[in-house]
Design a protein around this motif. Structure first.
Motif, PDB file in Angstrom:
ATOM      1  N   GLU A  69       0.829  -1.208   0.000  1.00  0.00           N
ATOM      2  CA  GLU A  69       0.000   0.000   0.000  1.00  0.00           C
ATOM      3  C   GLU A  69       0.862   1.257   0.000  1.00  0.00           C
ATOM      4  O   GLU A  69       0.554   2.231  -0.701  1.00  0.00           O
ATOM      5  N   LEU A  70       1.937   1.243   0.778  1.00  0.00           N
ATOM      6  CA  LEU A  70       2.821   2.400   0.834  1.00  0.00           C
ATOM      7  C   LEU A  70       3.534   2.614  -0.504  1.00  0.00           C
ATOM      8  O   LEU A  70       3.648   3.749  -0.989  1.00  0.00           O
ATOM      9  N   ILE A  71       3.998   1.520  -1.113  1.00  0.00           N
ATOM     10  CA  ILE A  71       4.646   1.625  -2.425  1.00  0.00           C
ATOM     11  C   ILE A  71       3.668   2.196  -3.455  1.00  0.00           C
ATOM     12  O   ILE A  71       4.035   3.042  -4.282  1.00  0.00           O
ATOM     13  N   GLU A  72       2.413   1.756  -3.385  1.00  0.00           N
ATOM     14  CA  GLU A  72       1.409   2.249  -4.333  1.00  0.00           C
ATOM     15  C   GLU A  72       1.139   3.740  -4.110  1.00  0.00           C
ATOM     16  O   GLU A  72       0.950   4.502  -5.073  1.00  0.00           O
ATOM     17  N   LYS A  73       1.105   4.175  -2.852  1.00  0.00           N
ATOM     18  CA  LYS A  73       0.933   5.603  -2.562  1.00  0.00           C
ATOM     19  C   LYS A  73       2.095   6.412  -3.137  1.00  0.00           C
ATOM     20  O   LYS A  73       1.902   7.515  -3.662  1.00  0.00           O
ATOM     21  N   ILE A  74       3.295   5.859  -3.015  1.00  0.00           N
ATOM     22  CA  ILE A  74       4.473   6.537  -3.568  1.00  0.00           C
ATOM     23  C   ILE A  74       4.353   6.648  -5.080  1.00  0.00           C
ATOM     24  O   ILE A  74       4.582   7.707  -5.673  1.00  0.00           O
ATOM     25  N   ARG A  75       3.967   5.543  -5.716  1.00  0.00           N
ATOM     26  CA  ARG A  75       3.849   5.532  -7.180  1.00  0.00           C
ATOM     27  C   ARG A  75       2.806   6.530  -7.676  1.00  0.00           C
ATOM     28  O   ARG A  75       2.969   7.149  -8.727  1.00  0.00           O
ATOM     29  N   LYS A  76       1.714   6.695  -6.906  1.00  0.00           N
ATOM     30  CA  LYS A  76       0.638   7.594  -7.319  1.00  0.00           C
ATOM     31  C   LYS A  76       0.809   9.015  -6.789  1.00  0.00           C
ATOM     32  O   LYS A  76      -0.019   9.887  -7.080  1.00  0.00           O
ATOM     33  N   GLY A  77       1.877   9.239  -6.005  1.00  0.00           N
ATOM     34  CA  GLY A  77       2.133  10.577  -5.475  1.00  0.00           C
ATOM     35  C   GLY A  77       1.130  11.036  -4.443  1.00  0.00           C
ATOM     36  O   GLY A  77       0.916  12.238  -4.262  1.00  0.00           O
ATOM     37  N   LYS A  78       0.511  10.087  -3.715  1.00  0.00           N
ATOM     38  CA  LYS A  78      -0.509  10.438  -2.723  1.00  0.00           C
ATOM     39  C   LYS A  78       0.059  10.364  -1.307  1.00  0.00           C
ATOM     40  O   LYS A  78      -0.454   9.661  -0.440  1.00  0.00           O
ATOM     41  N   LEU A  79       1.140  11.088  -1.070  1.00  0.00           N
ATOM     42  CA  LEU A  79       1.822  11.036   0.212  1.00  0.00           C
ATOM     43  C   LEU A  79       1.536  12.279   1.037  1.00  0.00           C
ATOM     44  O   LEU A  79       1.440  13.381   0.497  1.00  0.00           O
ATOM     45  N   ASP A  80       1.425  12.086   2.372  1.00  0.00           N
ATOM     46  CA  ASP A  80       1.366  13.272   3.225  1.00  0.00           C
ATOM     47  C   ASP A  80       2.789  13.778   3.455  1.00  0.00           C
ATOM     48  O   ASP A  80       3.752  13.203   2.940  1.00  0.00           O
TER      49      ASP A  80
END
Length: 641
Positions: free
Chosen positions: A134-145
């Motif tokens: 899930e964290l890798i996917e957030k990184i890939r999609k640029g959806k990081l806090d």
């Protein structure tokens, strides 16, 4: 096709380093590789877990919790559970009340009904993989806090940290150890002062070889930061590493989140569940006593219900069914009341605690899922992979990673163990140590083992970067007499190589065993115990699972810990007996990191058992050890009885 940006060599899909020149490829390729690797690891683990699933009936379900009756008493408080679906295993949540009837705090709402049957399994490892994906996917999609973005930049980009030689220090007013009150040494003080001086977005890497006091540094820094008003997360991939630091800290300001069965007994007073139950007092105790009573009654009713039906007493069967429904209803209401009380108290305890300890996976699960910290201290980092370490790093704005690049690297079931270049790139500690060369400090004084035991690693592994303190010379076994047939048990000889004329047997799975070495180890253990050495202070280790099995079957002593080297990192015993086992291909055994772990577990006596003839032919690090043992008058030929 993809080519190395440095030497132009062709690269395999999803490569993260060039096999020819060792150059690192771009961040996107690294993310793709990590995602693929974690997915494969999850699939491998899933196959094992499905073999141990347990059937359970839903007793009650609410928005944030579900209560289930299991077909067997298997799950305990703190377990992370999953449930089987047609498409695989989905995460369920964390057990907050164990036994045959369990209550699970849900990770996400679940669509089930009372009476429905679920297939449950322990899923902490799977949930850990899911969190990483899930964290890798957030990184890939640029959806990081903001916190997540900063940690991502540290790993996958080159951020502007201060150059070598300019690590700032903040003066430590009281340079004494928390527990013993004795002064910290100069390298420990330097490390703590560097931690205290970190600014937002700063990284510090502390190289802590065995016995140099890294746990005391972590605890001292955490307490100092908390007294300055910071929130601190102490974490690691192992429960033991977290416990070692937590047990030094004051219980009133420190909270441990985890399963009671997986923490050290002396740590349980720090546990969230224990503190919550103490705070809630008699009302919670009354509820839990009644829940326990209802569980026993339900178990008894279920056991006789079908028997009455089989023998034709349908009236009695119907009476029992009514009683079951009544008990289930009461149990449901009590569970709801208990869960609300505990949830409220958990929130208050977590929010009011400045120092919290948990594993990296637990740090991303309730009740810590939404918590943020000023500083995260991650121990045993050489063995933590980048995506696993990120689970803890994204929760803080300053990062302190404590590890030893000369200890074991991450273990992946789907990667070759001898692919050391890739494993070093996957180790968060080794990777950042290379990337930010100026952000590391050594702990240099060794306190734990006899000078001769640590002396080998001091010279051949750490190149003189560590030094045993003077009192290490007097760390010896307290035995006055030993058998004439075993002169190597002389306590004045702390380092022993014992030549055994054995040969390896290769099992179907590629693992190895050596019956001659196992028999020698058995005799040594028996003799040591007869001489008064406690079995709990003897460890017998080997690189191979098959040899571990042989040793366990021969020694047959629950006090004596028998295990593989890879399972012994972070442990210590007065006596370590290391069975090399291999006599042909020594490449797996002679891995520097693995041998260093084996050689540095002993405090008072290290006995290495192996075939000297095969070792001398290899001319590797074990050959150097034989030479070292000879210089210390510790080379002996084993004489079977």
């Amino acid at each position: 096709m993809k080519f190395c940006p440095k030497c132009g060599s062709w690269l395999r899909p999803n490569s993260i380093i060039c096999p020819k020149c060792g150059a690192e490829v771009d961040g996107k390729a690294r993310l793709d590789f990590l995602k693929s690797l974690i997915f494969l690891e999850r699939e491998e683990e899933k196959r094992k877990i499905l073999r141990d699933r347990v059937s359970a009936e839903v007793v009650d379900v609410s928005e944030d919790a579900v209560t289930l009756e299991c077909s067997s008493q298997k799950f305990e408080e703190g377990d992370v559970l999953g449930y089987v679906t047609p498409t695989g295993i989905k995460p369920l949540g964390v057990v907050i009340s164990g036994g045959r009837i369990v209550t699970v705090s849900l990770r996400n709402p679940i669509e089930v009904e009372d009476g429905q049957t679920l297939e449950l399994c322990e899923a902490e490892i799977l949930v850990g993989y899911d969190l990483q994906l899930e964290l890798i996917e957030k990184i890939r999609k640029g959806k990081l806090d903001e916190f997540e973005r900063n940690a991502f930049s540290l790993i996958f980009e080159k951020i502007g940290l201060e150059p070598e030689g300019e690590i700032k220090k903040a003066k430590l007013a009281d340079p004494r150890d928390i527990r013993g009150g004795f002064p910290l040494d100069s390298s420990q003080i330097e490390a703590v002062e560097a931690i205290l001086a970190l600014n937002r977005g700063d990284l510090l890497l502390i190289i802590g070889p065995p016995g140099t006091g890294k746990t005391r540094v972590i605890a001292k820094a955490a307490l100092e930061l908390a007294e300055r008003g910071e929130r601190v997360l102490i974490t690691s991939h192992t429960n033991r590493a977290v416990d070692n630091a937590i047990e030094i800290l004051p219980v009133e300001s420190t909270l441990r989140v985890g399963r009671p069965e997986k923490v050290l007994p002396e740590i349980r007073k720090y546990l969230l569940g224990n503190k919550a139950k103490t705070a809630l007092g008699s009302r919670l105790e009354e509820i839990e006593d009644r829940i326990s009573q209802l569980k026993k009654e339900l178990h008894g009713l279920y056991s006789i219900k079908d028997e009455w039906y089989k023998i034709g007493y349908k009236e009695k069967f119907e009476q029992i069914k009514i009683k079951l429904q009544k008990n289930k209803s009461e149990l449901k209401n009590l569970c709801e009341e208990r869960n609300k009380m505990l949830s409220k108290e958990y929130i208050e305890l977590v929010s009011s605690s400045n120092i919290i300890g948990s594993t990296l996976i637990k740090s991303q699960l309730p009740p810590l899922a939404e918590e943020r910290f000023n500083t995260v201290l991650i121990d045993e980092c050489s063995q933590a992979s980048i995506p696993l370490a990120l689970l803890g790093m994204v929760k803080a704005e300053k990062w302190v990673l404590v590890g030893d690049h000369k200890q074991l690297l991450p273990i992946f079931q789907t990667l070759p163990l001898n692919d050391k270049k890739t494993l070093k790139q996957l180790s968060v500690f080794c990777y950042l140590l290379e990337k930010y060369k100026g952000r590391s400090l050594w702990l240099r004084q060794h306190y734990r083992s006899n000078s001769d035991i640590i002396g080998f690693s001091q010279r051949y592994v750490y190149n003189g970067e560590i030094t045993p303190v003077d009192r290490c010379r007097s760390i010896k076994l307290n035995i006055k007499r030993y058998p004439d047939r075993m002169p190597f048990l002389n306590p004045d000889l702390p380092v022993i190589f014992l030549h055994v004329e054995g040969s390896e047997v290769i099992e179907k799975d590629g693992s190895r065993r050596n019956e001659y070495e196992a028999e020698a180890a058995k005799r040594i253990v028996s003799t040591l115990k007869n001489l008064g050495v406690a079995g709990s202070e003897i460890g017998v280790i080997t690189p191979f699972r098959a040899q571990r099995t042989s040793l366990t079957e021969l020694i047959k002593d629950e006090e004596v810990e028998v295990n593989t080297v890879d399972s012994f990192q972070g442990r210590e015993k007065d006596v370590i007996i290391f069975s090399i086992t291999s006599t042909e291909d020594l490449s797996f055994v002679e891995d520097e990191n693995r041998l260093n772990v084996a050689f540095t577990r002993a405090k008072k006596k290290l006995i290495v058992i192996g075939n000297a003839k095969s070792i001398e032919a290899s001319r590797g690090l074990l050959h150097e050890f034989i030479s070292y043992a000879k210089k210390k008058n510790g080379y002996f030929n084993y004489v079977p009885s």
